[in-house]
Structure formats: structure tokens, C-alpha cells
Design a protein around this motif. Structure first.
Motif, mmCIF file in Angstrom:
data_model
loop_
_atom_site.group_PDB
_atom_site.id
_atom_site.type_symbol
_atom_site.label_atom_id
_atom_site.label_comp_id
_atom_site.label_asym_id
_atom_site.label_seq_id
_atom_site.Cartn_x
_atom_site.Cartn_y
_atom_site.Cartn_z
ATOM 1 N N THR A 76 -11.104 -2.481 -2.439
ATOM 2 C CA THR A 76 -11.787 -2.482 -1.150
ATOM 3 C C THR A 76 -13.304 -2.484 -1.338
ATOM 4 O OG1 THR A 76 -9.953 -1.237 -0.167
ATOM 5 C CG2 THR A 76 -12.036 -1.266 1.052
ATOM 6 N N SER A 77 -13.759 -1.647 -2.278
ATOM 7 C CA SER A 77 -15.197 -1.539 -2.543
ATOM 8 C C SER A 77 -15.765 -2.822 -3.136
ATOM 9 C CB SER A 77 -15.446 -0.371 -3.503
ATOM 10 O OG SER A 77 -16.799 -0.308 -3.882
ATOM 11 N N GLY A 126 -8.454 -4.536 0.225
ATOM 12 C CA GLY A 126 -7.715 -3.546 -0.564
ATOM 13 C C GLY A 126 -6.320 -3.971 -0.964
ATOM 14 N N THR A 186 0.844 -1.207 0.000
ATOM 15 C CA THR A 186 0.000 0.000 0.000
ATOM 16 C C THR A 186 0.874 1.249 0.000
ATOM 17 O OG1 THR A 186 -0.106 -0.126 2.417
ATOM 18 C CG2 THR A 186 -1.972 -1.047 1.187
ATOM 19 N N LYS A 190 -11.603 -5.494 -12.009
ATOM 20 C CA LYS A 190 -11.767 -4.554 -10.891
ATOM 21 C C LYS A 190 -10.477 -4.474 -10.080
ATOM 22 C CE LYS A 190 -16.778 -5.144 -10.382
ATOM 23 N NZ LYS A 190 -16.977 -6.093 -11.493
ATOM 24 N N GLY A 191 -10.125 -3.254 -9.662
ATOM 25 C CA GLY A 191 -8.897 -3.074 -8.903
ATOM 26 C C GLY A 191 -7.664 -3.261 -9.750
ATOM 27 N N ILE A 226 -6.562 0.505 -4.943
ATOM 28 C CA ILE A 226 -6.840 0.081 -3.569
ATOM 29 C C ILE A 226 -8.296 0.377 -3.212
ATOM 30 C CG2 ILE A 226 -6.332 0.575 -1.145
ATOM 31 C CD1 ILE A 226 -3.380 1.076 -2.080
ATOM 32 N N SER A 227 -8.764 1.571 -3.583
ATOM 33 C CA SER A 227 -10.148 1.965 -3.287
ATOM 34 C C SER A 227 -11.146 1.044 -3.987
ATOM 35 C CB SER A 227 -10.376 3.410 -3.736
ATOM 36 O OG SER A 227 -11.740 3.764 -3.599
ATOM 37 N N GLU A 228 -10.888 0.749 -5.254
ATOM 38 C CA GLU A 228 -11.799 -0.104 -6.024
ATOM 39 C C GLU A 228 -11.786 -1.531 -5.503
ATOM 40 O OE1 GLU A 228 -11.871 -1.401 -10.590
ATOM 41 O OE2 GLU A 228 -12.118 0.759 -10.321
ATOM 42 N N GLU A 244 -1.604 8.178 -7.988
ATOM 43 C CA GLU A 244 -3.047 8.252 -8.243
ATOM 44 C C GLU A 244 -3.630 6.879 -8.567
ATOM 45 O OE1 GLU A 244 -6.233 10.272 -11.391
ATOM 46 O OE2 GLU A 244 -4.075 10.591 -11.646
ATOM 47 N N GLN A 249 -3.852 4.544 -5.511
ATOM 48 C CA GLN A 249 -4.980 4.914 -4.650
ATOM 49 C C GLN A 249 -6.301 4.438 -5.241
ATOM 50 O OE1 GLN A 249 -4.214 9.142 -4.428
ATOM 51 N NE2 GLN A 249 -3.015 8.965 -2.537
ATOM 52 N N ARG A 250 -6.447 4.592 -6.542
ATOM 53 C CA ARG A 250 -7.677 4.155 -7.213
ATOM 54 C C ARG A 250 -7.838 2.639 -7.147
ATOM 55 N NH1 ARG A 250 -8.779 7.526 -12.796
ATOM 56 N NH2 ARG A 250 -9.072 9.585 -11.842
#
Length: 482
Positions: free
Chosen positions: A188-189, A194, A138, A165-166, A184-186, A178, A181-182
Motif C-alpha cells: 500500500t505504501s 495493497g 487480504t 517490495k511487498g 499488505i502495508s508495504e 504477521e 499484514q506487513r
């Protein structure tokens, strides 16, 4: 095994039930309220409503499904694909309940469900892997350091994920923060996890997967490859078997690598090992899907093996009835996933009622579906309506038959990917076999499909005009009185 519950819906539920019936096994269907009148419900010997339309209130209720199975004295549960098929907890719970899970052991599902754990499991088997790291990260600074060592472009990937995804491609250092971060966020969602890792981005890959079968007596075989490179949004649309580019030597090496992957996780049943093949014909282990694949029919067509029957026999504790030497490739098979999507509008879902639904018929044409005319395509599930499969003695023959089958497949009320399938089959890159996973990005655009529609409309208009003039000329011929 006298009774099987199929913990799924639609075409795959029907597909499994047809084989079970052929084997003299009774079937139980589960269904959500919106699927009450679906063909798989009518086909089963028994059917039970498992809840409202949303999958998290119906098809994903593992404990409830197991209770239904126990109440109806079911011997085995087949999960199909999607939903609970790769859920290790469900596999374990089914086994603990005294019912046979028709699939791999929970441990194998768990290991192969994580791309990082899968890489760790196959390490000692000397299987080629894309250069990269084998642990999650991370930290942006560390990621930048790793990327510099590997060399750009790199690929950031979610460990727990799939379906694109991710996943982020990064071609220069300025973008890594950038995109990390995207990703990891995707991740996790989408997966509740993540964890991401980095590997070298293979620029022009082909997506090749190997079908394997493993019994509980130590026998593992591969049933050759499937070419799955025609994708949209990292999801397959057109598949074929065998691949048009593999030499017998590479096929044998990939097959043996797939067998090693299966052995690495003590695999049981039917599974698929996925590889990337680069432009220099080097292949790299990608992941293992611990279930039956959507595209399994093309393998069945070229080998003559009923994969669902083999799954059931293996689950019953039987030995494989054939060896690797018994398996051969005969002919060529193609599959088009017919999705309720509009290819002229970015493949967006096209939900509605099937006002007209007529499938193509004929020798070497197979349609696996779970819909009938007048049914509504629900918004709650995957938008796949059916799988259209054609078989020929050669690749050319299978492609020509696919084009004819697409034209004969009549669906009105919604938009589908049939027209996109025709576009693929008529494109020179696909016909020549010179394509990769970027086929859609390189060759497909809505204006090109619109142009085809326009040409076909013009041809139809000209034909209609010629017929009209011919009819008019016949009417003008005077009749002679006798």
C-alpha cells in the motif's frame, strides 16, 4: 520521425540519443534543475528544464513533458526505463496528443503492470506458472487455508509491485498473519495498492529473462536470455548473456513461452519476459517488463542488434528486418551495475562528488554512463552511476576482461559496487556457474570483502618493498672511474 524527446535522464537518456543521432534523428532532452550540467543535456540538440530536483516535480510530470514535446514539434517520445516508462496513462496521453509513444500500447502496460492480470492474460497459452492463487487476498484465515494446500514455504507478493517490495517468505503457519499484514502495508505504501497473492516459494531459483521484440505486423521474436540471479535486496547487480546453464532445448522452450506472453497482450516494441528456473530446470512465468531493461546491452553484445534502433523502427510502423532464424548467439557478455553504494555498509547509498572519474577503455569494453568527473551524484534518483559491460568469445574471457575493467575503473569521492563486482567475478560459485538468486546471502559478507582488501594491501606493500630494495641495491653499486 525526425525529432525524439527522451523523457528520462542520465545514462539511458544518452544511450537513446546516441542511437537516434546515428539514425539521423534530432533529440530533445528534459532535465531537472540539479541535472542542468549533465552530459545528456549537452549531447541533445535541444534541452528544456522541466522542474526542480525531486522527480515528482520534474521527470514524472507527464502532462508538462507532452506540452514541451508539442511546443518543439516532437514526433516521438522515448521513456527510457523507470519514471514514466511503464505508466499506461502516460503512454495513452502521448498517443492521444498525436505524438508516437516509443513503447507498447497502454493496454499492454496496464495488463502486465499487475502480476495477477498478467497471470490471467497468459493462462490460455499453457505457460508454466508457479503453483498458487490467481487473485488477491487480504483475509488471514483464507490465506492460511491456501498456504496449507500449496505447502510451505510460501511467498506473499504484491500484485502491483517490483523490486522486492511487498514480498514476504513464510516458512510456517505461525508467521503467516504477521507477514501478510506487513506485505499488505508495504504494498500500500509503495504502490498505493495493497493487493497481495500467494504462491509456492521456489527455494533455489535462478532469475532468467527473455528479450522479445514485436512489430505492428504480427511478427514477434525473442533474442535469447539474460541471467540475472546475482541480486541484492531483490534487485539485480550482475547480469550476463547467455545463461551458463540453459540447454538449447530449454532455451527454445523459454523463448517460445516468452513469445506467447507477448502475443497474449498484443505487445508492441521491446519487452522482457521474466522466469524463475528451479534446481530441476523447470521454469515458471514471473512477470513481463514492458520497457527497455537496464541490462539490455548484454543482449546487444551477443546478437549484434541495437535494441533502441529496433524500438524506433517499430514505433515508425516498420516490420522487423530479421526473423527468429536469423538470430544467433555469438560469444558472451557480462554487465555490472556500478551503483553509488557502499558494499561494506549494507549497500547503503554513498552520495557525493566524483572527485576522480576515469572509465576503462579497450576492445570489448563498454561503459554506459551519464556522469563526468567533478559532478555530484544526486540523492534524488536511483544511485546507479553506470553500467560496465564486457564481451568475450567465451564466458571465461568475458569474466577475465570484467575483472581487468573493474581494476581500471577509477572512482574517488564516493563508494561504489565495483569492489563487489570483483568479488563476484572471483568467486568460485560464479565462475563455475553454480549459483542462484541467493548468491549474496550465501557467499557475501563484508568481512570477506574486507579480507580481500587486506590481502591486496599486503601484496601491494610487498611489491613496494621489493621495488624499494631493488632500487637501493642499484644505488649501492659503485661507479668505476675511467
Amino acid at each position: 520521425m525526425k525529432k525524439i524527446l527522451v523523457a528520462n535522464r542520465g545514462e539511458i537518456a544518452l544511450r537513446v540519443m546516441r542511437t537516434a543521432k546515428k539514425m539521423g534523428i534530432k533529440t530533445v532532452a528534459i532535465f531537472s534543475e540539479v541535472d542542468r550540467n549533465s552530459p545528456h543535456v549537452a549531447f541533445a540538440d535541444e534541452a528544456v528544464c522541466v522542474g526542480p530536483a525531486p522527480s515528482n516535480q520534474s521527470y514524472l510530470l507527464g502532462d508538462k513533458i507532452i506540452e514541451i514535446a508539442k511546443d518543439l514539434h516532437v514526433d516521438g517520445i522515448h521513456p527510457g526505463y523507470g519514471f514514466l516508462s511503464e505508466n499506461a496513462d502516460f503512454s495513452q496521453a502521448v498517443t492521444k496528443s498525436g505524438i508516437t509513444f516509443i513503447g507498447p500500447k497502454a493496454e499492454a502496460i496496464q495488463v502486465m503492470g499487475s502480476k495477477l492480470a498478467a497471470k490471467e492474460a497468459v493462462k490460455k497459452y499453457d505457460i508454466p506458472m508457479v503453483p498458487g492463487i490467481d487473485h488477491s487476498i487480504t483475509d488471514i484465515a483464507y490465506a492460511t487455508e491456501i498456504a496449507a494446500k500449496i505447502g510451505y514455504p510460501i511467498l506473499i507478493k504484491a500484485s502491483a509491485g517490483g523490486g522486492g517490495k511487498g514480498m514476504r517468505v513464510v516458512d510456517k503457519v505461525e508467521n503467516i498473519k504477521e507477514q501478510m499484514q506487513r506485505a499488505i502495508s508495504e504494498a500500500t505504501s509503495a504502490f498505493g495498492d495493497g493487493a497481495v497473492f500467494i504462491e509456492k516459494y521456489v527455494g533455489s531459483p535462478r532469475h532468467i529473462e527473455i528479450q522479445v521484440l514485436a512489430d505492428s505486423h504480427g511478427n514477434v521474436v525473442h533474442l535469447f536470455e539474460r541471467e540475472c540471479s546475482v541480486q541484492r535486496r531483490h534487485q539485480k547487480v550482475v547480469e550476463e548473456a547467455p545463461s551458463s546453464v540453459l540447454t538449447p532445448e530449454i532455451r527454445q522452450k523459454m523463448g517460445q513461452a516468452a513469445i506467447k506472453v507477448a502475443k497474449a497482450c498484443d505487445y508492441l516494441g521491446a519487452g522482457t519476459v521474466e522466469f524463475l528456473l528451479d534446481e530441476n530446470m523447470n521454469f515458471y512465468f514471473l512477470e513481463m517488463n514492458t520497457r527497455l531493461q537496464v541490462e539490455h546491452p548484454v543482449t546487444e553484445m551477443i546478437t549484434g542488434v541495437d535494441l533502441v534502433e529496433e524500438q524506433i523502427r517499430i514505433a515508425r510502423g516498420e516490420r522487423l528486418s530479421f526473423t527468429q532464424e536469423d538470430l544467433t548467439i555469438t560469444g558472451h557478455a557480462l554487465e555490472l551495475r556500478v551503483y553509488a553504494e557502499d558494499p561494506l555498509d549494507g549497500f547503503k547509498p554513498s552520495i557525493g562528488v566524483l572527485e576522480t572519474y576515469q572509465t576503462p577503455k579497450g576492445e570489448n569494453i563498454r561503459v554506459d554512463d551519464g556522469f563526468e568527473e567533478g559532478m555530484e551524484v544526486p540523492i534524488y534518483y536511483d544511485p546507479m552511476i553506470s553500467k560496465l559491460i564486457t564481451y568475450g568469445k567465451s564466458r571465461e574471457e568475458a569474466i577475465e576482461l570484467m575483472k581487468k575493467a573493474i581494476v581500471a575503473y577509477t572512482i574517488k569521492g564516493i563508494e561504489t559496487t565495483l569492489s563487489f563486482g570483483k568479488f563476484v567475478c572471483e568467486h568460485e560459485a560464479f565462475i563455475s556457474g553454480n549459483f542462484d538468486t541467493h548468491f549474496v546471502k550465501k557467499y557475501y559478507a563484508t568481512d570477506k570483502l574486507q579480507a580481500i582488501y587486506q590481502r591486496e594491501a599486503e601484496i601491494a606493500a610487498k611489491v613496494a618493498l621489493q621495488l624499494y630494495l631493488k632500487e637501493k641495491q642499484i644505488l649501492k653499486v659503485p661507479t668505476r672511474e675511467i
